[in-house]
Motif scaffolding. Structure first.
Motif, PDB file in Angstrom:
ATOM      1  N   MET A   1      42.747  56.274  56.692  1.00 37.17           N
ATOM      2  CA  MET A   1      43.604  55.329  56.013  1.00 37.17           C
ATOM      3  C   MET A   1      43.717  54.085  56.876  1.00 37.17           C
ATOM      4  O   MET A   1      43.952  54.166  58.057  1.00 37.17           O
ATOM      5  N   THR A   2      43.562  52.959  56.235  1.00 39.71           N
ATOM      6  CA  THR A   2      43.661  51.716  56.989  1.00 39.71           C
ATOM      7  C   THR A   2      45.116  51.389  57.280  1.00 39.71           C
ATOM      8  O   THR A   2      46.025  51.902  56.631  1.00 39.71           O
ATOM      9  N   LYS A   3      45.313  50.516  58.254  1.00 36.69           N
ATOM     10  CA  LYS A   3      46.670  50.090  58.600  1.00 36.69           C
ATOM     11  C   LYS A   3      47.354  49.443  57.408  1.00 36.69           C
ATOM     12  O   LYS A   3      48.543  49.633  57.202  1.00 36.69           O
ATOM     13  N   ILE A   4      46.595  48.692  56.614  1.00 42.98           N
ATOM     14  CA  ILE A   4      47.182  47.999  55.465  1.00 42.98           C
ATOM     15  C   ILE A   4      47.646  48.991  54.417  1.00 42.98           C
ATOM     16  O   ILE A   4      48.758  48.883  53.902  1.00 42.98           O
ATOM     17  N   SER A   5      46.830  49.990  54.076  1.00 43.09           N
ATOM     18  CA  SER A   5      47.253  50.955  53.058  1.00 43.09           C
ATOM     19  C   SER A   5      48.385  51.836  53.574  1.00 43.09           C
ATOM     20  O   SER A   5      49.275  52.209  52.811  1.00 43.09           O
ATOM     21  N   PHE A   6      48.396  52.143  54.869  1.00 40.17           N
ATOM     22  CA  PHE A   6      49.486  52.918  55.462  1.00 40.17           C
ATOM     23  C   PHE A   6      50.799  52.144  55.325  1.00 40.17           C
ATOM     24  O   PHE A   6      51.802  52.676  54.865  1.00 40.17           O
ATOM     25  N   ALA A   7      50.775  50.872  55.700  1.00 42.13           N
ATOM     26  CA  ALA A   7      51.975  50.040  55.581  1.00 42.13           C
ATOM     27  C   ALA A   7      52.372  49.868  54.118  1.00 42.13           C
ATOM     28  O   ALA A   7      53.569  49.898  53.784  1.00 42.13           O
ATOM     29  N   SER A   8      51.396  49.739  53.224  1.00 42.16           N
ATOM     30  CA  SER A   8      51.693  49.604  51.792  1.00 42.16           C
ATOM     31  C   SER A   8      52.389  50.842  51.255  1.00 42.16           C
ATOM     32  O   SER A   8      53.322  50.745  50.454  1.00 42.16           O
ATOM     33  N   GLU A   9      51.922  52.009  51.668  1.00 49.32           N
ATOM     34  CA  GLU A   9      52.575  53.266  51.263  1.00 49.32           C
ATOM     35  C   GLU A   9      54.027  53.285  51.723  1.00 49.32           C
ATOM     36  O   GLU A   9      54.923  53.684  50.987  1.00 49.32           O
ATOM     37  N   LEU A  10      54.253  52.845  52.963  1.00 56.06           N
ATOM     38  CA  LEU A  10      55.620  52.817  53.495  1.00 56.06           C
ATOM     39  C   LEU A  10      56.495  51.811  52.751  1.00 56.06           C
ATOM     40  O   LEU A  10      57.658  52.101  52.451  1.00 56.06           O
ATOM     41  N   TRP A  11      55.944  50.636  52.452  1.00 48.60           N
ATOM     42  CA  TRP A  11      56.712  49.631  51.698  1.00 48.60           C
ATOM     43  C   TRP A  11      57.083  50.184  50.324  1.00 48.60           C
ATOM     44  O   TRP A  11      58.200  49.993  49.846  1.00 48.60           O
ATOM     45  N   GLY A  12      56.126  50.841  49.671  1.00 44.13           N
ATOM     46  CA  GLY A  12      56.399  51.429  48.352  1.00 44.13           C
ATOM     47  C   GLY A  12      57.470  52.497  48.423  1.00 44.13           C
ATOM     48  O   GLY A  12      58.362  52.566  47.569  1.00 44.13           O
ATOM     49  N   LEU A  13      57.392  53.330  49.445  1.00 45.73           N
ATOM     50  CA  LEU A  13      58.401  54.374  49.626  1.00 45.73           C
ATOM     51  C   LEU A  13      59.775  53.757  49.864  1.00 45.73           C
ATOM     52  O   LEU A  13      60.761  54.157  49.245  1.00 45.73           O
ATOM     53  N   GLN A  14      59.833  52.766  50.738  1.00 38.67           N
ATOM     54  CA  GLN A  14      61.113  52.120  51.031  1.00 38.67           C
ATOM     55  C   GLN A  14      61.720  51.515  49.759  1.00 38.67           C
ATOM     56  O   GLN A  14      62.907  51.690  49.484  1.00 38.67           O
ATOM     57  N   LYS A  15      60.915  50.839  48.980  1.00 44.60           N
ATOM     58  CA  LYS A  15      61.395  50.226  47.738  1.00 44.60           C
ATOM     59  C   LYS A  15      61.894  51.298  46.776  1.00 44.60           C
ATOM     60  O   LYS A  15      62.956  51.155  46.160  1.00 44.60           O
ATOM     61  N   GLY A  16      61.146  52.397  46.658  1.00 46.41           N
ATOM     62  CA  GLY A  16      61.557  53.490  45.779  1.00 46.41           C
ATOM     63  C   GLY A  16      62.859  54.131  46.221  1.00 46.41           C
ATOM     64  O   GLY A  16      63.733  54.439  45.397  1.00 46.41           O
ATOM     65  N   LEU A  17      63.013  54.330  47.529  1.00 43.62           N
ATOM     66  CA  LEU A  17      64.253  54.914  48.046  1.00 43.62           C
ATOM     67  C   LEU A  17      65.436  53.989  47.805  1.00 43.62           C
ATOM     68  O   LEU A  17      66.532  54.439  47.449  1.00 43.62           O
ATOM     69  N   ARG A  18      65.228  52.703  47.972  1.00 45.29           N
ATOM     70  CA  ARG A  18      66.312  51.741  47.713  1.00 45.29           C
ATOM     71  C   ARG A  18      66.682  51.716  46.233  1.00 45.29           C
ATOM     72  O   ARG A  18      67.855  51.622  45.879  1.00 45.29           O
ATOM     73  N   LEU A  19      65.690  51.820  45.356  1.00 41.13           N
ATOM     74  CA  LEU A  19      65.978  51.888  43.923  1.00 41.13           C
ATOM     75  C   LEU A  19      66.765  53.150  43.579  1.00 41.13           C
ATOM     76  O   LEU A  19      67.707  53.107  42.786  1.00 41.13           O
ATOM     77  N   ALA A  20      66.370  54.265  44.176  1.00 45.42           N
ATOM     78  CA  ALA A  20      67.089  55.526  43.934  1.00 45.42           C
ATOM     79  C   ALA A  20      68.541  55.410  44.389  1.00 45.42           C
ATOM     80  O   ALA A  20      69.467  55.871  43.699  1.00 45.42           O
ATOM     81  N   LYS A  21      68.768  54.796  45.542  1.00 49.30           N
ATOM     82  CA  LYS A  21      70.135  54.573  46.044  1.00 49.30           C
ATOM     83  C   LYS A  21      70.907  53.657  45.102  1.00 49.30           C
ATOM     84  O   LYS A  21      72.059  53.911  44.769  1.00 49.30           O
ATOM     85  N   HIS A  22      70.259  52.591  44.677  1.00 47.15           N
ATOM     86  CA  HIS A  22      70.902  51.617  43.786  1.00 47.15           C
ATOM     87  C   HIS A  22      71.359  52.280  42.482  1.00 47.15           C
ATOM     88  O   HIS A  22      72.385  51.919  41.920  1.00 47.15           O
ATOM     89  N   HIS A  23      70.576  53.231  42.005  1.00 47.59           N
ATOM     90  CA  HIS A  23      70.912  53.929  40.758  1.00 47.59           C
ATOM     91  C   HIS A  23      71.739  55.194  40.995  1.00 47.59           C
ATOM     92  O   HIS A  23      71.895  56.019  40.100  1.00 47.59           O
ATOM     93  N   ASP A  24      72.241  55.348  42.225  1.00 54.19           N
ATOM     94  CA  ASP A  24      73.137  56.455  42.597  1.00 54.19           C
ATOM     95  C   ASP A  24      72.529  57.841  42.436  1.00 54.19           C
ATOM     96  O   ASP A  24      73.222  58.810  42.147  1.00 54.19           O
ATOM     97  N   PHE A  25      71.218  57.963  42.648  1.00 56.72           N
ATOM     98  CA  PHE A  25      70.607  59.289  42.666  1.00 56.72           C
ATOM     99  C   PHE A  25      71.023  59.965  43.956  1.00 56.72           C
ATOM    100  O   PHE A  25      71.048  59.345  45.020  1.00 56.72           O
ATOM    101  N   ASP A  26      71.361  61.246  43.885  1.00 59.40           N
ATOM    102  CA  ASP A  26      71.727  61.941  45.116  1.00 59.40           C
ATOM    103  C   ASP A  26      70.721  63.029  45.487  1.00 59.40           C
ATOM    104  O   ASP A  26      70.744  63.555  46.578  1.00 59.40           O
ATOM    105  N   ARG A  27      69.814  63.346  44.567  1.00 55.26           N
ATOM    106  CA  ARG A  27      68.752  64.326  44.823  1.00 55.26           C
ATOM    107  C   ARG A  27      67.416  63.654  44.513  1.00 55.26           C
ATOM    108  O   ARG A  27      67.182  63.222  43.387  1.00 55.26           O
ATOM    109  N   VAL A  28      66.565  63.596  45.512  1.00 59.85           N
ATOM    110  CA  VAL A  28      65.298  62.882  45.352  1.00 59.85           C
ATOM    111  C   VAL A  28      64.159  63.755  45.861  1.00 59.85           C
ATOM    112  O   VAL A  28      64.250  64.365  46.920  1.00 59.85           O
TER     113      VAL A  28
END
Length: 122
Positions: A1-28
């Motif tokens: 995995m390239t550094k760019i795709s690794f960082a992209s995966e992390l950015w996507g995960l971070q965005k998804g986790l923030r969306l889950a928090k924003h929508h008050d999900f407590d189980r993910v």
């Protein structure tokens, strides 16, 4: 995995986790086809300074849920995610939130929901 795709995966995960928090999900439950990301977040794996802050941010967000499961899954095991990842590569740089799944992935959703794995041919 390239550094760019690794960082992209992390950015996507971070965005998804923030969306889950924003929508008050407590189980993910989160699945990724990046074993490197799972290892970096599950263990104290050695990473580069470029992604350390991003990894720490994801870990902090993960611990903020009542229940959180993070696991590796092969691309073939989650066709919908693979479809959206490919769709994202072909679009402008932005976050797209879809209220309903595109018509072309309804069959994929059904297969994923029923645990049916379809072999990829290259």
């Amino acid at each position: 995995m390239t550094k760019i795709s690794f960082a992209s995966e992390l950015w996507g995960l971070q965005k998804g986790l923030r969306l889950a928090k924003h929508h008050d999900f407590d189980r993910v439950e989160t699945e990724t086809d990046s074993l490197a990301v799972v290892q970096a977040l599950s263990k104290n794996a050695e990473t580069t300074v470029e992604v350390d802050t991003l990894i720490n941010d994801c870990k902090t967000l993960m611990h903020g849920f009542y229940a959180f499961e993070f696991k590796h899954i092969f691309r073939e095991g989650n066709q919908c995610t693979d479809y959206f990842a490919n769709m994202g590569q072909d679009s402008q740089w932005a976050t797209n939130i879809l209220r309903h799944p595109p018509e072309e992935i309804i069959q994929m959703l059904n297969r994923d929901a029923n645990g049916i794995v379809v072999r990829r041919f290259y």
